[in-house]
Design a protein around this motif. Structure first.
Motif, PDB file in Angstrom:
ATOM      1  N   VAL A   1       0.861  -1.185   0.000  1.00 24.26           N
ATOM      2  CA  VAL A   1       0.000   0.000   0.000  1.00 24.26           C
ATOM      3  C   VAL A   1       0.894   1.231   0.000  1.00 24.26           C
ATOM      4  N   GLY A   2       0.642   2.160  -0.915  1.00 25.36           N
ATOM      5  CA  GLY A   2       1.421   3.394  -0.918  1.00 25.36           C
ATOM      6  C   GLY A   2       1.319   4.119  -2.243  1.00 25.36           C
ATOM      7  N   VAL A   3       1.817   5.349  -2.254  1.00 27.06           N
ATOM      8  CA  VAL A   3       1.907   6.107  -3.495  1.00 27.06           C
ATOM      9  C   VAL A   3       3.003   5.478  -4.350  1.00 27.06           C
ATOM     10  N   LEU A   4       2.741   5.322  -5.613  1.00 20.44           N
ATOM     11  CA  LEU A   4       3.689   4.651  -6.503  1.00 20.44           C
ATOM     12  C   LEU A   4       4.756   5.654  -6.941  1.00 20.44           C
ATOM     13  N   ARG A   5       5.827   5.726  -6.145  1.00 18.73           N
ATOM     14  CA  ARG A   5       6.918   6.669  -6.387  1.00 18.73           C
ATOM     15  C   ARG A   5       8.217   5.905  -6.675  1.00 18.73           C
ATOM     16  N   TYR A   6       9.213   6.646  -7.144  1.00 20.85           N
ATOM     17  CA  TYR A   6      10.477   6.046  -7.582  1.00 20.85           C
ATOM     18  C   TYR A   6      11.184   5.291  -6.466  1.00 20.85           C
ATOM     19  N   TYR A   7      11.069   5.754  -5.221  1.00 22.35           N
ATOM     20  CA  TYR A   7      11.842   5.134  -4.137  1.00 22.35           C
ATOM     21  C   TYR A   7      11.131   3.962  -3.474  1.00 22.35           C
ATOM     22  N   LYS A   8       9.920   3.634  -3.920  1.00 23.20           N
ATOM     23  CA  LYS A   8       9.162   2.554  -3.283  1.00 23.20           C
ATOM     24  C   LYS A   8       9.669   1.158  -3.663  1.00 23.20           C
TER      25      LYS A   8
END
Length: 384
Positions: free
Chosen positions: A199-206
């Motif tokens: 679960v989370g915002v789909l960002r580069y550091y994920k």
């Protein structure tokens, strides 16, 4: 006690990890007698103040962005005006424009910074920002780090050790939706009885590109909840890898999110860069009693998830190690259940919203008392 939070974004415009921290702070400290308000930037048209869960949200227009640094000329006046009504100004770092606004608004009230993360990505611009950053951090009264891990590994925080204290993030499960039986049945029928959850915002550091590589050649169901800048490239990667066991379900409402947290077998959180300073979604997994998989990146993720106790910790950017961790939990249900129980126990011990709120309220009072003028003939600050 009146506290003004200043943050780049907040409800209803967005609701990521930092926004969740501010929400839990406002609700939790509100129960202890603190009156909170939040000032944030917005792209919306109707910017009338609104009440959200017992605190006021004030928004000003987001005029433009430079390298993800949101700017609002109107914020200068709004910050100065709202700060006059506050006893403490609470900043949420990093946000370089916030540093400028602090000085332009001539803030003289007691101030605290929650240091959510180092700046990792914009290294060239960071050199230009360094003098302002250190002037700002040097000017505030107190800095808060969210974990001893981050405090120990951040060279920036190392310069301000004398005025930095550790207050871990906390959550209150009572603020989460209670999924209806029909919704639980819907997701159980759609996904099956066992699945890994992100679960989370789909960002580069994920690190989701690493999770997709790890999923290749396996049949473990993996559900990805969230939307964001890397969504399309991740879906294209999944298609190239022929992944039939990975389900992108997009951004979901609180009922569906709570349903998936309730049902999931384990939480996979593959963030691989220091931009992930803590991992609120990881903390949600612990709150729901789920075993976790995360990477060792020298931040709070390994404070939440202790390797071999509450879950498994693997090297960052290592899909082979991540695949092995998925396999270990999948093939050992008893181990997974034991880790989930210990994760929930650790959550109750260290990460409740009640504890976070109590510690911040004590800090607010300490800062106000420290700056309060002495009464004539008195030996102690005026009592609040």
């Amino acid at each position: 006690m009146r506290v003004l939070h200043f943050s780049k974004t907040y409800h209803p415009d967005s609701f990521g990890g930092i926004e969740q921290v501010i929400r839990q702070l406002c609700v939790g400290t509100g129960r202890l007698g603190v009156t909170n308000s939040v000032l944030a930037l917005s792209r919306q048209q109707n910017l009338a103040p609104l009440e959200f869960e017992g605190h006021m949200v004030h928004r000003v227009p987001l005029n433009f962005e430079i390298a993800s640094n949101a700017v609002s000329v109107q914020a200068f006046g709004a910050l100065a005006r709202l700060a006059r009504e506050a006893d403490v100004v609470h900043y949420h770092f990093p946000w370089p424009f916030m540093d400028v606004a602090h000085f332009m608004a001539r803030i003289r009230k007691p101030s605290v910074v929650t240091y959510h993360s180092d700046i990792v990505r914009q290294r060239h611009l960071l050199r230009l920002y360094q003098p302002l950053k250190h002037r700002f951090l040097g000017s505030v009264d107190s800095i808060v780090a969210s974990s001893p891990n981050y405090m120990a590994s951040s060279p920036v925080l190392g310069r301000y050790r004398d005025k930095t204290r550790i207050i871990p993030y906390g959550l209150d499960k009572a603020t989460y939706a209670k999924p209806e039986p029909e919704r639980l049945a819907h997701w159980r029928a759609r996904i099956g009885p066992r699945f890994f959850l992100f679960v989370g915002v789909l960002r580069y550091y994920k690190g989701l590109h690493i999770l997709l590589e790890a999923a290749a050649g396996t049949d473990y169901p993996i559900v990805i909840v969230g939307a964001g800048p890397t969504e399309q490239e991740l879906k294209e990667q999944a298609a190239r890898l022929g992944l039939k066991n990975v389900m992108f379900v997009g951004a979901l409402d609180e009922q569906d999110k709570a349903a998936l947290l309730t049902l999931c077998y384990a939480v996979s959180f593959p963030s691989h860069l220091r931009s992930e300073a803590f991992g609120m979604s990881l903390l949600e997994g612990a709150m729901y009693g789920k075993p976790m998989i995360s990477s060792e990146i020298g931040t709070g993720t390994t404070y939440v998830n202790v390797d071999g106790k509450t879950g498994l910790v693997v090297p960052p950017s290592d899909p082979v190690a991540l695949r092995a961790a998925l396999r270990t939990l999948w093939d050992n249900p008893e181990l997974a259940r034991a880790m989930g129980r210990r994760a929930e126990e650790r959550f109750e011990e260290l990460f409740t919203a009640e504890a976070m709120a109590r510690n911040y309220t004590d800090l607010y009072r300490e800062l106000v008392a420290r700056k309060a003028p002495l009464t004539v003939g008195a030996e102690a600050p005026v009592q609040l």
